[in-house]
Scaffold this active site. Sequence first.
Site, PDB file in Angstrom:
ATOM      1  N   ARG A 237      -7.530 -17.523  -8.946  1.00  0.00           N
ATOM      2  CA  ARG A 237      -6.253 -16.957  -8.507  1.00  0.00           C
ATOM      3  C   ARG A 237      -5.979 -15.586  -9.129  1.00  0.00           C
ATOM      4  O   ARG A 237      -5.327 -14.739  -8.532  1.00  0.00           O
ATOM      5  CB  ARG A 237      -5.133 -17.938  -8.898  1.00  0.00           C
ATOM      6  CG  ARG A 237      -3.906 -17.901  -7.998  1.00  0.00           C
ATOM      7  CD  ARG A 237      -2.955 -19.053  -8.330  1.00  0.00           C
ATOM      8  NE  ARG A 237      -2.760 -19.230  -9.764  1.00  0.00           N
ATOM      9  CZ  ARG A 237      -1.904 -18.518 -10.501  1.00  0.00           C
ATOM     10  NH1 ARG A 237      -1.139 -17.609  -9.946  1.00  0.00           N
ATOM     11  NH2 ARG A 237      -1.791 -18.747 -11.798  1.00  0.00           N
TER      12      ARG A 237
ATOM     13  N   GLY B 249       0.785  -1.234   0.000  1.00  0.00           N
ATOM     14  CA  GLY B 249       0.000   0.000   0.000  1.00  0.00           C
ATOM     15  C   GLY B 249       0.812   1.276   0.000  1.00  0.00           C
ATOM     16  O   GLY B 249       0.325   2.326   0.412  1.00  0.00           O
ATOM     17  N   THR B 250       2.059   1.224  -0.500  1.00  0.00           N
ATOM     18  CA  THR B 250       2.844   2.467  -0.498  1.00  0.00           C
ATOM     19  C   THR B 250       2.299   3.479  -1.517  1.00  0.00           C
ATOM     20  O   THR B 250       2.356   4.684  -1.272  1.00  0.00           O
ATOM     21  CB  THR B 250       4.345   2.206  -0.744  1.00  0.00           C
ATOM     22  OG1 THR B 250       4.507   1.559  -2.006  1.00  0.00           O
ATOM     23  CG2 THR B 250       4.937   1.344   0.351  1.00  0.00           C
ATOM     24  N   ASN B 251       1.766   3.008  -2.630  1.00  0.00           N
ATOM     25  CA  ASN B 251       1.134   3.945  -3.562  1.00  0.00           C
ATOM     26  C   ASN B 251      -0.125   4.554  -2.953  1.00  0.00           C
ATOM     27  O   ASN B 251      -0.387   5.747  -3.122  1.00  0.00           O
ATOM     28  CB  ASN B 251       0.793   3.257  -4.893  1.00  0.00           C
ATOM     29  CG  ASN B 251       1.974   3.263  -5.837  1.00  0.00           C
ATOM     30  OD1 ASN B 251       2.257   4.277  -6.484  1.00  0.00           O
ATOM     31  ND2 ASN B 251       2.690   2.150  -5.907  1.00  0.00           N
TER      32      ASN B 251
ATOM     33  N   ASN C 172      -5.184   2.361 -13.246  1.00  0.00           N
ATOM     34  CA  ASN C 172      -4.209   1.429 -12.670  1.00  0.00           C
ATOM     35  C   ASN C 172      -2.803   2.000 -12.834  1.00  0.00           C
ATOM     36  O   ASN C 172      -2.557   2.798 -13.742  1.00  0.00           O
ATOM     37  CB  ASN C 172      -4.290   0.090 -13.425  1.00  0.00           C
ATOM     38  CG  ASN C 172      -3.324  -0.946 -12.882  1.00  0.00           C
ATOM     39  OD1 ASN C 172      -3.179  -1.102 -11.672  1.00  0.00           O
ATOM     40  ND2 ASN C 172      -2.637  -1.651 -13.772  1.00  0.00           N
TER      41      ASN C 172
ATOM     42  N   MET D 236      -3.805  -7.212  -7.601  1.00  0.00           N
ATOM     43  CA  MET D 236      -3.187  -8.211  -8.467  1.00  0.00           C
ATOM     44  C   MET D 236      -4.197  -9.161  -9.109  1.00  0.00           C
ATOM     45  O   MET D 236      -3.898 -10.323  -9.366  1.00  0.00           O
ATOM     46  CB  MET D 236      -2.110  -8.978  -7.685  1.00  0.00           C
ATOM     47  CG  MET D 236      -1.030  -8.071  -7.108  1.00  0.00           C
ATOM     48  SD  MET D 236      -0.312  -6.883  -8.291  1.00  0.00           S
ATOM     49  CE  MET D 236       0.856  -7.947  -9.106  1.00  0.00           C
ATOM     50  N   ARG D 237      -5.377  -8.656  -9.396  1.00  0.00           N
ATOM     51  CA  ARG D 237      -6.385  -9.458 -10.106  1.00  0.00           C
ATOM     52  C   ARG D 237      -6.947  -8.654 -11.260  1.00  0.00           C
ATOM     53  O   ARG D 237      -7.074  -7.428 -11.166  1.00  0.00           O
ATOM     54  CB  ARG D 237      -7.526  -9.868  -9.168  1.00  0.00           C
ATOM     55  CG  ARG D 237      -7.090 -10.907  -8.164  1.00  0.00           C
ATOM     56  CD  ARG D 237      -8.145 -11.108  -7.102  1.00  0.00           C
ATOM     57  NE  ARG D 237      -7.598 -11.927  -6.032  1.00  0.00           N
ATOM     58  CZ  ARG D 237      -7.678 -13.257  -5.979  1.00  0.00           C
ATOM     59  NH1 ARG D 237      -8.322 -13.929  -6.910  1.00  0.00           N
ATOM     60  NH2 ARG D 237      -7.129 -13.919  -4.986  1.00  0.00           N
TER      61      ARG D 237
ATOM     62  N   HIS E 279       1.180   0.623 -13.332  1.00  0.00           N
ATOM     63  CA  HIS E 279       1.921  -0.585 -13.692  1.00  0.00           C
ATOM     64  C   HIS E 279       3.422  -0.248 -13.700  1.00  0.00           C
ATOM     65  O   HIS E 279       3.817   0.781 -14.252  1.00  0.00           O
ATOM     66  CB  HIS E 279       1.479  -1.060 -15.080  1.00  0.00           C
ATOM     67  CG  HIS E 279       2.154  -2.316 -15.504  1.00  0.00           C
ATOM     68  ND1 HIS E 279       1.777  -3.558 -15.008  1.00  0.00           N
ATOM     69  CD2 HIS E 279       3.200  -2.537 -16.329  1.00  0.00           C
ATOM     70  CE1 HIS E 279       2.572  -4.478 -15.528  1.00  0.00           C
ATOM     71  NE2 HIS E 279       3.441  -3.892 -16.337  1.00  0.00           N
TER      72      HIS E 279
ATOM     73  N   LYS F 294      -8.439 -13.582 -10.884  1.00  0.00           N
ATOM     74  CA  LYS F 294      -9.587 -12.674 -11.049  1.00  0.00           C
ATOM     75  C   LYS F 294     -10.515 -12.828  -9.857  1.00  0.00           C
ATOM     76  O   LYS F 294     -10.337 -13.731  -9.030  1.00  0.00           O
ATOM     77  CB  LYS F 294     -10.330 -12.986 -12.355  1.00  0.00           C
ATOM     78  CG  LYS F 294     -10.948 -14.373 -12.374  1.00  0.00           C
ATOM     79  CD  LYS F 294     -11.796 -14.596 -13.627  1.00  0.00           C
ATOM     80  CE  LYS F 294     -12.479 -15.950 -13.569  1.00  0.00           C
ATOM     81  NZ  LYS F 294     -13.406 -16.184 -14.683  1.00  0.00           N
TER      82      LYS F 294
HETATM   83  C1  GAR Z   1       3.350  -1.148  -7.487  1.00  0.00           C
HETATM   84  O1  GAR Z   1       4.700  -1.139  -7.861  1.00  0.00           O
HETATM   85  C2  GAR Z   1       2.461  -1.270  -8.687  1.00  0.00           C
HETATM   86  O2  GAR Z   1       2.999  -0.668  -9.830  1.00  0.00           O
HETATM   87  C3  GAR Z   1       2.383  -2.752  -8.869  1.00  0.00           C
HETATM   88  O3  GAR Z   1       2.287  -3.249  -7.560  1.00  0.00           O
HETATM   89  C4  GAR Z   1       3.029  -2.404  -6.685  1.00  0.00           C
HETATM   90  C5  GAR Z   1       2.204  -2.141  -5.450  1.00  0.00           C
HETATM   91  O4  GAR Z   1       2.987  -1.597  -4.440  1.00  0.00           O
HETATM   92  N1  GAR Z   1       1.260  -3.135  -9.651  1.00  0.00           N
HETATM   93  C6  GAR Z   1       1.286  -4.121 -10.550  1.00  0.00           C
HETATM   94  O5  GAR Z   1       2.256  -4.809 -10.746  1.00  0.00           O
HETATM   95  C7  GAR Z   1      -0.024  -4.315 -11.295  1.00  0.00           C
HETATM   96  N2  GAR Z   1       0.167  -5.182 -12.408  1.00  0.00           N
HETATM   97  P1  GAR Z   1       2.289  -0.890  -3.204  1.00  0.00           P
HETATM   98  O6  GAR Z   1       1.259  -1.861  -2.624  1.00  0.00           O
HETATM   99  O7  GAR Z   1       3.389  -0.640  -2.222  1.00  0.00           O
HETATM  100  O8  GAR Z   1       1.656   0.373  -3.693  1.00  0.00           O
END
Ligand code: GAR
Length: 214
Positions: free
Chosen positions: A65, A14-16, A111, A94-95, A113, A67
């Site tokens: 897994r 959850g850092t984003n 989203n 991640m789904r 990526h 979806k």
């Molecule tokens: C992030 O780096 C994001 O880009 C990636 O998951 C991480 C989540 O980090 N997303 C994907 O790979 C989606 N296909 P966070 O939970 O610390 O924000």
Amino acid sequence: MSEARLGVLGSGTGTNFVAIAEACAAGRIPARVALVLSDVPDAGILARARERGIPARYIPPGPFRTKLDEAAERAYVSALQEAGVQWVVLAGFMRVLKSVFLRAFEGRIVNIHPSLLPSFPGLAAWRQAWEYGVKVTGCTVHFVDAGVDSGPIIGQQAVPVHDDDTPETLLQRIHQAEYELYPRCLAALVRGELEVQGRRVLWRRPAKEPPGHG
Ligand code: GAR
């Protein structure tokens, strides 16, 4: 204009989400996070939301897994609608979302990526880029459509790959770029500054702002 309500979905640390919540609190995104949902019961994103007094719920994803099953999609959609969410923000969820969800929030799901799409869609994109040997990678914010990491691109930020990088050091640098890019794209989105023309997303900034602002 009343404050926009974001619903954030995540499976991980959850850092984003934190970067987005802080940008909202600081007024850099004219919105607030109304709800955080996760498919992982002990995901860090849920704890980080609760620490900030933001409602956070685990909703079971069902038997698949990669979806949500249809009943789970309905449960996610109901929770978001009940919280008055206008924009769904995927932050490490991640789904893949399917038709029940996509129809309920058509054109309102974004989203992030960890690569410069369309290179390296799918899982562990930073590792894919490192293994491939590219010299520049980065992150992409895009609208979500029925494909995997395939929707119209809102914004991208480049990150150099250094000779002495490991996948982990590269990922750290990509994360720093994500914490800048995602809030900037969300601010433009909720301010109504994005115009979608087919696959192309154009940034329509108010005339008073200098070029390159934000
Ligand atoms: C992030 O780096 C994001 O880009 C990636 O998951 C991480 C989540 O980090 N997303 C994907 O790979 C989606 N296909 P966070 O939970 O610390 O924000």
